[in-house]
Each structure stands twice: as structure tokens, then as C-alpha cells.
Write an enzyme that holds these catalytic residues in place. Sequence first.
Site, PDB file in Angstrom:
ATOM      1  N   HIS A 143       0.919  -1.212   0.028  1.00  0.00           N
ATOM      2  CA  HIS A 143       0.131  -0.327  -0.232  1.00  0.00           C
ATOM      3  C   HIS A 143       0.864   1.236  -0.033  1.00  0.00           C
ATOM      4  O   HIS A 143       2.227   1.166   0.433  1.00  0.00           O
ATOM      5  CB  HIS A 143      -0.994  -0.061   1.274  1.00  0.00           C
ATOM      6  CG  HIS A 143      -1.978  -1.149   1.306  1.00  0.00           C
ATOM      7  ND1 HIS A 143      -3.193  -1.018   1.904  1.00  0.00           N
ATOM      8  CD2 HIS A 143      -2.308  -1.975   0.147  1.00  0.00           C
ATOM      9  CE1 HIS A 143      -3.794  -2.037   1.580  1.00  0.00           C
ATOM     10  NE2 HIS A 143      -3.164  -2.511   0.501  1.00  0.00           N
ATOM     11  N   GLU A 199       1.254   3.847   1.840  1.00  0.00           N
ATOM     12  CA  GLU A 199       1.903   4.197   3.064  1.00  0.00           C
ATOM     13  C   GLU A 199       3.154   3.380   3.250  1.00  0.00           C
ATOM     14  O   GLU A 199       4.226   4.083   3.697  1.00  0.00           O
ATOM     15  CB  GLU A 199       1.022   4.080   4.232  1.00  0.00           C
ATOM     16  CG  GLU A 199      -0.242   5.066   4.138  1.00  0.00           C
ATOM     17  CD  GLU A 199      -1.368   4.185   3.606  1.00  0.00           C
ATOM     18  OE1 GLU A 199      -1.122   3.480   2.697  1.00  0.00           O
ATOM     19  OE2 GLU A 199      -2.624   4.224   4.334  1.00  0.00           O
ATOM     20  N   MET A 230     -21.897   9.592 -39.548  1.00  0.00           N
ATOM     21  CA  MET A 230     -22.937   9.667 -40.418  1.00  0.00           C
ATOM     22  C   MET A 230     -23.979   8.546 -40.210  1.00  0.00           C
ATOM     23  O   MET A 230     -23.455   7.546 -39.811  1.00  0.00           O
ATOM     24  CB  MET A 230     -22.365   9.831 -42.012  1.00  0.00           C
ATOM     25  CG  MET A 230     -21.482  10.787 -42.149  1.00  0.00           C
ATOM     26  SD  MET A 230     -22.109  12.452 -41.609  1.00  0.00           S
ATOM     27  CE  MET A 230     -23.384  12.798 -42.994  1.00  0.00           C
ATOM     28  N   ALA A 231     -25.038   8.765 -40.903  1.00  0.00           N
ATOM     29  CA  ALA A 231     -26.141   7.611 -40.972  1.00  0.00           C
ATOM     30  C   ALA A 231     -25.679   6.400 -41.351  1.00  0.00           C
ATOM     31  O   ALA A 231     -25.764   5.193 -41.081  1.00  0.00           O
ATOM     32  CB  ALA A 231     -27.546   8.050 -41.358  1.00  0.00           C
ATOM     33  N   SER A 238     -17.388   7.438 -39.815  1.00  0.00           N
ATOM     34  CA  SER A 238     -16.925   8.306 -38.652  1.00  0.00           C
ATOM     35  C   SER A 238     -15.426   8.288 -38.513  1.00  0.00           C
ATOM     36  O   SER A 238     -15.046   9.034 -37.623  1.00  0.00           O
ATOM     37  CB  SER A 238     -17.751   7.616 -37.400  1.00  0.00           C
ATOM     38  OG  SER A 238     -17.147   6.537 -36.969  1.00  0.00           O
ATOM     39  N   ARG A 243      -8.657   2.950 -22.541  1.00  0.00           N
ATOM     40  CA  ARG A 243      -8.894   1.342 -22.639  1.00  0.00           C
ATOM     41  C   ARG A 243      -7.837   0.734 -21.631  1.00  0.00           C
ATOM     42  O   ARG A 243      -8.345  -0.299 -21.076  1.00  0.00           O
ATOM     43  CB  ARG A 243      -8.584   0.819 -23.897  1.00  0.00           C
ATOM     44  CG  ARG A 243      -9.749   1.373 -24.968  1.00  0.00           C
ATOM     45  CD  ARG A 243      -9.338   0.856 -26.356  1.00  0.00           C
ATOM     46  NE  ARG A 243     -10.521   1.506 -27.141  1.00  0.00           N
ATOM     47  CZ  ARG A 243     -10.271   1.535 -28.660  1.00  0.00           C
ATOM     48  NH1 ARG A 243      -9.169   1.278 -28.891  1.00  0.00           N
ATOM     49  NH2 ARG A 243     -11.310   2.202 -29.252  1.00  0.00           N
ATOM     50  N   THR A 245     -22.312  -0.825 -33.457  1.00  0.00           N
ATOM     51  CA  THR A 245     -20.922  -0.297 -33.520  1.00  0.00           C
ATOM     52  C   THR A 245     -19.872  -1.806 -33.869  1.00  0.00           C
ATOM     53  O   THR A 245     -18.996  -1.326 -34.567  1.00  0.00           O
ATOM     54  CB  THR A 245     -20.327   0.347 -32.293  1.00  0.00           C
ATOM     55  OG1 THR A 245     -21.363   1.370 -31.971  1.00  0.00           O
ATOM     56  CG2 THR A 245     -18.933   0.685 -32.235  1.00  0.00           C
ATOM     57  N   ARG A 251      -3.516  -0.183 -27.341  1.00  0.00           N
ATOM     58  CA  ARG A 251      -2.115  -0.134 -27.960  1.00  0.00           C
ATOM     59  C   ARG A 251      -1.348   0.778 -27.307  1.00  0.00           C
ATOM     60  O   ARG A 251      -0.170   1.164 -27.978  1.00  0.00           O
ATOM     61  CB  ARG A 251      -2.325   0.114 -29.507  1.00  0.00           C
ATOM     62  CG  ARG A 251      -2.793  -1.323 -30.386  1.00  0.00           C
ATOM     63  CD  ARG A 251      -4.274  -1.528 -30.612  1.00  0.00           C
ATOM     64  NE  ARG A 251      -4.609  -0.602 -31.531  1.00  0.00           N
ATOM     65  CZ  ARG A 251      -5.990  -0.279 -31.869  1.00  0.00           C
ATOM     66  NH1 ARG A 251      -6.741  -0.865 -31.060  1.00  0.00           N
ATOM     67  NH2 ARG A 251      -6.669   0.443 -32.652  1.00  0.00           N
TER      68      ARG A 251
END
Length: 383
Positions: free
Chosen positions: A59, A61, A178-179, A183, A199, A211, A222
Site C-alpha cells: 500500500h 503508506e 454519418m447515418a 466516422s 482502454r 458499433t 495499443r
Amino acid sequence: MKVRLGQRLTDHEAMSLAIRQAQKGAGFVAPNPLVGCVILDQEQRLLSLGYHRRWGGDHAEVEALKKIPTQDRRRALQGAQVFVTLEPCAHQGLTPSCAHELIRWPLAKVIYGLKDPNPKVSGKGAEIIRQKGISCEQADFLQGELEDLAEVFLTNMREQRSFIALKVASSLDGKLAMANGESQWITNESSRHHVQYLRGIYQAVLIGRQTLLKDQPRLNSRHPRFQDRQNTVIVLDPKGQSLDGLAHSSLAQVRPLDKIVLVLSERRKKALGPRGRIGFELLFCPELESGQLDLLWLSRELYRQGIASILVEGGAHTHSQFLQQGPADRLYQFLGPVLMGGPQAIGWTEGLQIQSFQERLVLRRMKAFKLEDNILVTGCLGR
Ligand SMILES: NC(=O)c1ccc[n+]([C@@H]2O[C@H](COP(=O)([O-])OP(=O)(O)OC[C@H]3O[C@@H](n4cnc5c(N)ncnc54)[C@H](OP(=O)(O)O)[C@@H]3O)[C@@H](O)[C@H]2O)c1
């Protein structure tokens, strides 16, 4: 601020240095908290410093105490002051209790940043130290910074769920693709490098099914600090449409299958039937009345399975659901110097329903960082 041993520091500077020390453990200490420690001698000069480097290790300390040469330690610590970001622990775990380690030395005072959020031990570490005649008080400064530092641990302890951070890469007008799914790239290389760092410091990354389909991302880190790390990825896919392709997806190219969790609606359980060995994990999640997966339940279940923190990387539907349902603790929004207009571009909060200005979400302790021609905005999400 660069500091050197022997330099005189105020209490505020010492705690601020302890916070910066603690941050160095990010990505290595879960499910423990990030903790840093600074020791000043009786003249307020920097004597030693340390932090909790990795889970199972010393820890903060203890690390700071050990850095003072053994033969000098007792003399050097006469009347010394210890600044530690979290109340010293009172219980023996993998390592001895920090409160008991501290009282072995002739210290004048211990100042700790935050009380231990675990009600079973809160206040006990401080009490052990006081009983030995050493002053031990909670700091009345830098509380916001200290809460930010310990945010994952505080949420884990207080709410028994994973800490949730949303990461968005958007145009200046808040659009993330975009639709048709285009991206890449809205943000610059420095922003993307910082995402690689995020990440590494979060235990898992989560995305929605679209996605995965449209971007085919790897979602590993990375970043040089975390290169040999195989992080967990969670995919929200209520109907299980990616079941058949998942083992050959971009996600499976960079991690073993058992590091992939597919979250399906509980209602699919029966319909799917037994599937034999599939390699990745299936998690069946209850639905809300709205038909959406219950994300609060999910954050509790993932915490129960040992995931302390999750970076949600979108897309818009997924982000909006986390904002709508509530388990959303921190935002990292990377803004690129682009305007994408509408309605052909997707706004990152477009599924979020807010009926009145009173219900708006706010970012507390908001900070902004310039990453060349991009800006990173971050802060704590809340009402
Ligand atoms: N710029 C960025 O930072 C960024 C980041 C990520 C993605 N993107 C872009 O965003 C686009 C995808 O966004 P998107 O909004 O279309 O999709 P998404 O959020 O990736 O996935 C949405 C789907 O995930 C499932 N899902 C998510 N949350 C759910 C919940 N609470 N309950 C039930 N199901 C849930 C649903 O699957 P079902 O359809 O099966 O119901 C939903 O349709 C892509 O074009 C991608 O390139 C941009």
C-alpha cells in the site's frame, strides 16, 4: 510542479503531490483504490513518497515508509507528517494494516484525504492511529480532486456496481457518425492515443451491437503502458444477432474468446436453447418496461463478476441509454474541429429523452484539455 526530496511543501502541496502519485497506479490496482502518500519531516520538507502500484503489492503508506533507509527511518520520522489520499486501512489483508504500520513510528500527524467508504472499516484506521497519540484528521481541502481520484472505488463501495465512463469522439455539433456509419476520423491522432490510454485504465470496454457491425473495432489498448493487456469487451446485443459471427469478429482477433461478454435479453434465454461450447460468455439481462436492457442491473452484475470499471464507447443508442437509465458516472468527450450537420449525421445523445430543463444532465468539476486541434472535455455526470 516538479519536486525534489528536501523541498519544503505546504499541506495543500503535499496532498496534491500524493494525488499525482496515486494516479500512477491507474490500470493496475483494481479492485483496490488508487492511493498515494507523501511524508514530510518536522520542518515540512519532503522526506518520501509512494503509491499503491499494483493489486496485491505494498500500500502507498508502506511504500513511502520503505523508501526511507532502514538505519535512518526512526530518526527521520521523528515528528514527521504523513499525507495520504485515503484513510489508512485498519484490516489485515494481503498486506499488514497500514494504520498498524504507521503507529510503529514516532510521527506527529497523519492527514488523510477521504474516509474509507466501506462502513465496516470507516473511521477505524484513524482511531487506531489516534489511540497511539498521533494526531489523525481528514483534510478539509482538495476534496473534489480526492473524490475524482477515488471515484471508481467510491462507486463500487457505495453502490455495489461497476463505475461507468462514457467515451465519445464527436464533431463540435455533437455528431459521432454519418447515418451510413462513416466516422473515421472525426478526431486526431492525439485524441486516439488518449483513448488507448483510457482502454488501459478501465477494466472493460462496452459497445452496442451496431458499433461492432459497422466499425469492426478491436477495442484493445495499443498504449505502450498496457500493450500486453487483454481487456474484456462487452457487447449489448439483446436479440443475439452477433452470436454466430462473434468468434470470427475483429474483437476475437486480439483477445481470447473468454474475454468477450455478449449481453442478451433474458427473454432470449429459452428461445436460444442449449448452444454447446461457444467460447465467449453469454449474460442474460432483464429488460425494463421500455424494452431496453436494464443497465443498472447489468452494472451490478458485472461488478459482482469482478469488473470494477467500464469504458462505454458507444454508439449513440448505447450512450443515450446509459444517460437515460442512470449508471453514467464520467464523460470523456473528444471534440474534433468538424461540423457534421443533420439529419444525416447521428448526434451522440439523440436517444436521450429530457422533458424539461430541470431534468438536464450536468458535468460537475468539468475540465478541458487541448490535444492539438482537438479538445477533451471530462467531468462527473449527474443531475
Ligand atoms: N465517434 C464515436 O465515438 C463513435 C463510437 C462508437 C460508435 N460510433 C458510430 O455510431 C454508430 C452506431 O451507433 P448506434 O446508435 O447506431 O448503435 P450502437 O449504440 O452501437 O448499438 C445499438 C444497438 O445496441 C443494442 N443496445 C444498446 N443499448 C441497449 C439497451 N440498453 N437495451 C437494448 N439494446 C441495446 C440494440 O441492439 P438491437 O438493435 O439488436 O436492439 C441497439 O440497436 C456507428 O456508425 C459507429 O461508427 C461512433
